[in-house]
Design a protein around this motif. Structure first.
Motif, mmCIF file in Angstrom:
data_model
loop_
_atom_site.group_PDB
_atom_site.id
_atom_site.type_symbol
_atom_site.label_atom_id
_atom_site.label_comp_id
_atom_site.label_asym_id
_atom_site.label_seq_id
_atom_site.Cartn_x
_atom_site.Cartn_y
_atom_site.Cartn_z
ATOM 1 N N ASP A 1 5.499 4.030 6.322
ATOM 2 C CA ASP A 1 6.773 3.687 6.960
ATOM 3 C C ASP A 1 6.640 2.589 8.010
ATOM 4 N N GLU A 2 5.459 1.952 8.100
ATOM 5 C CA GLU A 2 5.287 0.819 9.010
ATOM 6 C C GLU A 2 4.889 -0.442 8.253
ATOM 7 N N GLU A 3 5.201 -0.489 6.968
ATOM 8 C CA GLU A 3 4.918 -1.680 6.168
ATOM 9 C C GLU A 3 5.835 -2.820 6.615
ATOM 10 N N PRO A 4 5.562 -4.057 6.160
ATOM 11 C CA PRO A 4 6.308 -5.211 6.676
ATOM 12 C C PRO A 4 7.821 -5.062 6.676
ATOM 13 N N PHE A 5 8.403 -4.433 5.640
ATOM 14 C CA PHE A 5 9.860 -4.322 5.571
ATOM 15 C C PHE A 5 10.329 -2.871 5.642
ATOM 16 N N ALA A 6 9.466 -1.991 6.136
ATOM 17 C CA ALA A 6 9.858 -0.592 6.321
ATOM 18 C C ALA A 6 10.634 -0.430 7.622
ATOM 19 N N PRO B 1 9.117 -3.022 -3.177
ATOM 20 C CA PRO B 1 9.056 -2.995 -1.709
ATOM 21 C C PRO B 1 8.392 -1.731 -1.167
ATOM 22 N N ASN B 2 7.668 -1.917 -0.080
ATOM 23 C CA ASN B 2 7.081 -0.816 0.694
ATOM 24 C C ASN B 2 6.125 0.065 -0.112
ATOM 25 N N THR B 3 5.408 -0.548 -1.032
ATOM 26 C CA THR B 3 4.360 0.170 -1.771
ATOM 27 C C THR B 3 3.010 -0.516 -1.598
ATOM 28 N N GLY B 4 2.876 -1.302 -0.538
ATOM 29 C CA GLY B 4 1.614 -2.002 -0.314
ATOM 30 C C GLY B 4 0.451 -1.050 -0.094
ATOM 31 N N TYR B 5 0.732 0.105 0.537
ATOM 32 C CA TYR B 5 -0.341 1.058 0.787
ATOM 33 C C TYR B 5 -0.882 1.631 -0.520
ATOM 34 N N LEU B 6 -0.025 1.746 -1.540
ATOM 35 C CA LEU B 6 -0.486 2.187 -2.851
ATOM 36 C C LEU B 6 -1.331 1.119 -3.523
#
Length: 406
Positions: free
Chosen positions: A81-86, A112-117
């Protein structure tokens, strides 16, 4: 075209050797998992005893150094929840971009917001190929008051956050710093060290190519060089990988080249030992197991309405693997491989066949859709051909020893 015609151009592989290679990849991954668990427990103990993570000022997402009991850095944690566009991104530039320039959100080819995966998936690909150029990364849950939480009248609850945890690599510097040093003093890098670095560089190119990472630059290509003693490479920040479409096919105004293709180490042919090793792994059984593991991971963090996007990600991965295999058979260089036309490969369940062949003895009919841009700004044309694999996948041991199982 039959895949067996390509197999005949390299050393023949028996079924037993293929299964052995897949099993060795799974055993290697389990060993890496065990080592990761030990480090992660140390990080948890430190947090429980009051040694809290600290926010990394660089980068566009909320990422944190996680420490051990003696103050050493153990890893880098990137909350979902702290990704670039989260919504809870703590970096002010991304907050203003989200509020004032919402039409310019990232890349259209990425979920979007799946960079951690993607960070964890890149590590899995590196380990399954036994290349080990991506630091071990897994999906975990951590809680700390130093993380950024939503506040209500100044109050907030400290709760576990899910994100990627990547083991920290000590003594590494950015590629810009190391390469500038090598250019300044040609005697710093011996011939043996340069040959070893070129091998490591080619391993990174293979991983980047499979995961379709076009965000590799000199700040996330890390090098550790102790002249006369050690040289190593680490490919970090893989959050902008695994697109649902090839980036070239989503934008008429921006190109997405593999930046490493212009470096001198990308001009030479692949190391022959590395070439034989990767070719021995790229069997239907191996690709099937890799895609199953990636699907479990990607479906973990997205809504069920986006499940079809995961299939699109895997089509790109299979296409990249197909191109990689053809490039290795042709004995091309990483630079030549990067110039290959983008391909997506679908399973037979994703397409309709007018006269389908009998099911017996097949893992399916694959359709490769060749996407060939006529120029950087032109429309993409699509053709279809059939690729038949006549080997049936064999059962291999399961490996679910992850902190968050998939």
């Amino acid at each position: 075209m039959s895949a067996n015609s390509s197999l005949s151009q390299v050393e023949p592989e028996t079924d037993s050797s293929s299964i052995y290679d897949l099993t060795s990849s799974l055993e290697h991954r389990k060993k890496v998992d065990d080592e990761f668990q030990l480090v992660f427990r140390k990080a948890q103990d430190a947090i429980n005893k009051g040694i809290q993570p600290s926010l990394i000022p660089e980068g566009s997402s909320g990422s944190y150094f996680v420490y051990g009991l003696e103050g050493e850095i153990l890893g880098v944690f990137k909350p979902k929840d702290e990704e670039p566009f989260a919504s809870l991104n703590p970096k002010w530039p991304k907050f203003f971009q989200r509020m004032l320039c919402f039409c310019c959100f990232g890349r259209a080819c990425l979920i979007p917001n799946t960079g951690y995966l993607s960070e964890a998936a890149a590590s899995i690909v590196s380990e399954m190929l036994q290349l080990d150029v991506v630091p071990t990364t897994r999906i975990v849950k951590l809680a700390s008051p130093s993380f950024f939480y939503s506040r209500f009248f100044g109050h907030y609850d400290v709760r576990p956050k899910e994100g990627s945890f990547q083991l920290y690599v000590n003594g590494y510097e950015s590629g810009n710093t190391v390469f500038a040093r090598w250019n300044y003093d040609k005697n710093l890098l011996s011939e043996e060290e340069e040959a070893k670095f070129q091998l490591l560089f080619q391993k990174m190119c293979i991983v980047d190519y499979v995961i379709r990472n076009t965000d590799r630059h000199m700040d996330n290509l890390l090098v550790r060089h102790v002249p006369g003693h050690e040289i190593n490479l680490a490919a970090i920040d893989n959050g902008l990988a695994f697109p649902v479409r090839h980036p070239e096919c989503t934008s008429r105004f921006r190109s997405f080249p593999f930046r490493w293709s212009n470096l001198p180490w990308a001009q030479a042919e692949f190391d022959q030992t590395l070439r034989r090793h990767v070719l021995s792994l790229l069997t239907p059984q191996f690709v099937h197991r890799l895609c199953v593991d990636l699907k479990k991971l990607f479906r973990h963090g997205i809504a069920s309405s986006n499940y079809m996007l995961v299939n699109s990600q895997l089509r790109v991965v299979r296409g990249q693997i197909w191109n990689l295999r053809q490039a290795l058979i042709a004995n091309e260089s990483p630079c030549d491989m990067a110039r290959r036309d983008p391909i997506i490969v679908s399973r037979s369940s994703d397409i309709e066949m007018r006269n389908p062949p009998p099911h017996r003895g097949m893992i399916g009919l694959l359709s490769s859709r060749l996407a060939t841009p006529t120029s950087n700004y032109a429309e993409v044309t699509t053709t279809k051909t059939a690729i038949e694999f006549v080997e049936e996948p064999k059962k291999v041991p399961e490996d679910d020893n992850l902190l968050i199982n998939f």
